[in-house]
Design a protein around this motif. Structure first.
Motif, PDB file in Angstrom:
ATOM      1  N   LEU A  34       1.269  -1.380   0.052  1.00  0.00           N
ATOM      2  CA  LEU A  34       0.048   0.384  -0.306  1.00  0.00           C
ATOM      3  C   LEU A  34       0.799   1.311  -0.080  1.00  0.00           C
ATOM      4  N   LEU A  35       2.335   1.791   0.722  1.00  0.00           N
ATOM      5  CA  LEU A  35       3.040   2.334   0.694  1.00  0.00           C
ATOM      6  C   LEU A  35       3.523   2.562  -0.819  1.00  0.00           C
ATOM      7  N   THR A  36       3.772   1.459  -0.940  1.00  0.00           N
ATOM      8  CA  THR A  36       4.639   2.175  -2.825  1.00  0.00           C
ATOM      9  C   THR A  36       3.276   2.336  -3.332  1.00  0.00           C
ATOM     10  N   GLN A  37       2.424   1.786  -3.532  1.00  0.00           N
ATOM     11  CA  GLN A  37       0.994   2.595  -4.347  1.00  0.00           C
ATOM     12  C   GLN A  37       1.386   4.337  -3.811  1.00  0.00           C
ATOM     13  N   ARG A  38       1.463   4.292  -3.052  1.00  0.00           N
ATOM     14  CA  ARG A  38       1.064   5.579  -3.271  1.00  0.00           C
ATOM     15  C   ARG A  38       2.337   6.653  -2.733  1.00  0.00           C
ATOM     16  N   ILE A  39       3.027   5.819  -3.184  1.00  0.00           N
ATOM     17  CA  ILE A  39       4.395   6.944  -2.672  1.00  0.00           C
ATOM     18  C   ILE A  39       4.631   6.556  -5.199  1.00  0.00           C
ATOM     19  N   LEU A  46       4.389  15.072  -7.662  1.00  0.00           N
ATOM     20  CA  LEU A  46       5.074  16.071  -7.235  1.00  0.00           C
ATOM     21  C   LEU A  46       6.304  16.554  -8.774  1.00  0.00           C
ATOM     22  N   LYS A  47       5.714  15.506  -9.441  1.00  0.00           N
ATOM     23  CA  LYS A  47       6.301  15.739 -11.061  1.00  0.00           C
ATOM     24  C   LYS A  47       5.692  17.131 -11.548  1.00  0.00           C
ATOM     25  N   GLY A  58       5.579  14.195   3.209  1.00  0.00           N
ATOM     26  CA  GLY A  58       4.601  12.999   3.689  1.00  0.00           C
ATOM     27  C   GLY A  58       5.317  12.343   2.882  1.00  0.00           C
ATOM     28  N   LEU A  59       5.888  12.485   1.415  1.00  0.00           N
ATOM     29  CA  LEU A  59       6.473  11.146   0.711  1.00  0.00           C
ATOM     30  C   LEU A  59       7.398  10.674   1.547  1.00  0.00           C
TER      31      LEU A  59
END
Length: 92
Positions: A34-39, A46-47, A58-59
């Motif tokens: 889940l963290l990987t998906q949100r990251i 942010l791009k 937060g990232l």
């Protein structure tokens, strides 16, 4: 990130491959997925929003949390650790 972008249907699809059992929602594997998906979502955001420093903070917190979970998994269950790195393509 706006909460509506993080939809429960994508969450349930995302964690299916990482669950230890049917009702598993909190194991380290699931949390890392889940963290990987949100990251990944936040990195794309942010791009196009370079000056969004609060989201960048937060990232960085999410990346640190994922790193801690990966370290925990590496120390306790190295086979699961290697499997999750392979599934999520986290290492080169």
């Amino acid at each position: 990130m706006h909460p509506s972008k993080f939809m429960p249907t994508t969450v349930s699809k995302e964690i299916q491959g990482f669950q230890m059992h049917e009702k598993d929602t909190g194991s380290a594997d699931v949390q890392i997925a889940l963290l990987t998906q949100r990251i990944n979502q936040l990195t794309e955001h942010l791009k196009s929003h370079v000056k969004d420093h609060s989201s960048r903070r937060g990232l960085l917190k999410m990346v640190a949390q994922r790193r801690s979970l990966l370290d925990y998994l590496k120390n306790t269950a190295s086979d699961r650790y290697k499997g999750i790195l392979e599934k999520l393509n986290l290492r080169k």
